[in-house]
Design an enzyme around this catalytic site. Sequence first.
Site, PDB file in Angstrom:
ATOM      1  N   HIS A  89       0.852  -1.194   0.000  1.00 42.59           N
ATOM      2  CA  HIS A  89       0.000   0.000   0.000  1.00 42.59           C
ATOM      3  C   HIS A  89       0.881   1.234   0.000  1.00 42.59           C
ATOM      4  O   HIS A  89       1.922   1.251   0.659  1.00 42.59           O
ATOM      5  CB  HIS A  89      -0.910   0.017   1.239  1.00 42.59           C
ATOM      6  N   ASP A 146      -7.872  -5.104   0.077  1.00 40.06           N
ATOM      7  CA  ASP A 146      -8.470  -5.906  -0.993  1.00 40.06           C
ATOM      8  C   ASP A 146      -8.337  -7.406  -0.803  1.00 40.06           C
ATOM      9  O   ASP A 146      -9.098  -8.166  -1.393  1.00 40.06           O
ATOM     10  CB  ASP A 146      -7.883  -5.490  -2.348  1.00 40.06           C
TER      11      ASP A 146
END
Length: 385
Positions: free
Chosen positions: A269, A322
């Site tokens: 991320h 996700d």
Amino acid sequence: MVEQTIATSDEAAAKVQRKAGLEGVVAATTAISNVDGQAGRLVYRGYDIHDLAHSTTFEEIAYLLWFGHLPTRTELDGLRANLLAERTLPDSILSLLRGLPAETAPMDALRTVISAWGMYSQIEGTPTIEQALALTARFPLILTTFHRFRQGLEPLESRSDLGYTANYLYLLTGQEPKPEHVTSLDAYLVMLADHNMNASTFTARIVASTSSDLVSAVVAAIGALKGPLHGGAADKAQEMLEAIGTTENAEPWIRATLTSGGRLMGFGHRAYKTTDPRAEELREMALQADPERFVFARRVEELAVAILAEIKPGRRLYTNVDFYSAVLLNSVGIPVDLFTPTFGVARIAGWTAHILEQAGDNRLIRPLAEYTGATYAVFVPLDER
Ligand code: ACO
């Protein structure tokens, strides 16, 4: 991170910095949400996501993001009534949806139909809260109508006794939504509703900063969300789990993917340098929702984090939102190609809150680019080239 000082001929901007991907660059001020990537903390208007995830509904969070405070019971009832009143699609939109090829990618359908709805509804001028609400109410309708038509089914009528999340599940499946599915999906929508200056929100704010209309900003944001490095990662994470298939295959699959330069979907991320707090919540929820699938996903996660640390040392790559979104959305019956659009069903609240915030105190967002082309080129007329 690429960081470089560029010399320009402009005295006022004699020293400007370029940061690849704008990493670490502050591009706006916002009072809507904040990410502390080192601590793994996400707040919506000061409230920790761990406190909100299981004790609020999507409608409460939309209210919080739009109006700045958690609603009272009366305020929430008012918002629900307003959302309910907007649960309609005009014939022009129904015809458009009916005519889309069944193989249309759902994000393309969403982008196209939202754009058409803005045109038919003559959405223009300074963005308003009423427009934000009208668009939010229609996201689930557009997606579920598209999904029904592509299966050769007629769309269902919204049910006024069902809230935003339950009605989405009902319109999608035609079944009475199970309470545990509604609870899980509501928590998912709460956690995905906003995330500071993510790529799609930034896109929406750039469009809003040109004094364009709310629908144009949202259409651009849908385009940004579609990409697999952003919202498109959840269905890719699901595909990855399916490709791995068995616990025994996990380690060789992960190693082969990483050594051939591939990426593990649902990991890494830009902001978080530790586990994404939403992934922590979703991990717990996945355990409750689908214990068998969870055991497999958890093993893949453990191996992925360990092998990423070994092959990509120092990059601090952890599980992002996700990865377990894939397990959770699968467990409540969302088709894989609707994972990313369902992310949009949540993020529309955040996008519109940011568009309203940008429009309320606007300055055109217009950065620079470092020019890497030729400095002096001698022009040759067409006939002499
Ligand atoms: N798998 C393998 N390697 C990775 C991954 C990953 N998932 N993520 C980052 N890396 C590696 C890169 O290869 C790079 O290695 P290098 O230094 O040897 O070149 C290093 O880590 C840094 O990667 P960047 O791409 O520069 O990091 P950035 O901050 O730009 O990337 C991103 C963030 C795009 C999310 C990235 O981690 C990624 O591609 N993840 C997979 C896709 C994904 O899950 N996206 C969803 C993000 S969450 C969301 O948007 C809702």
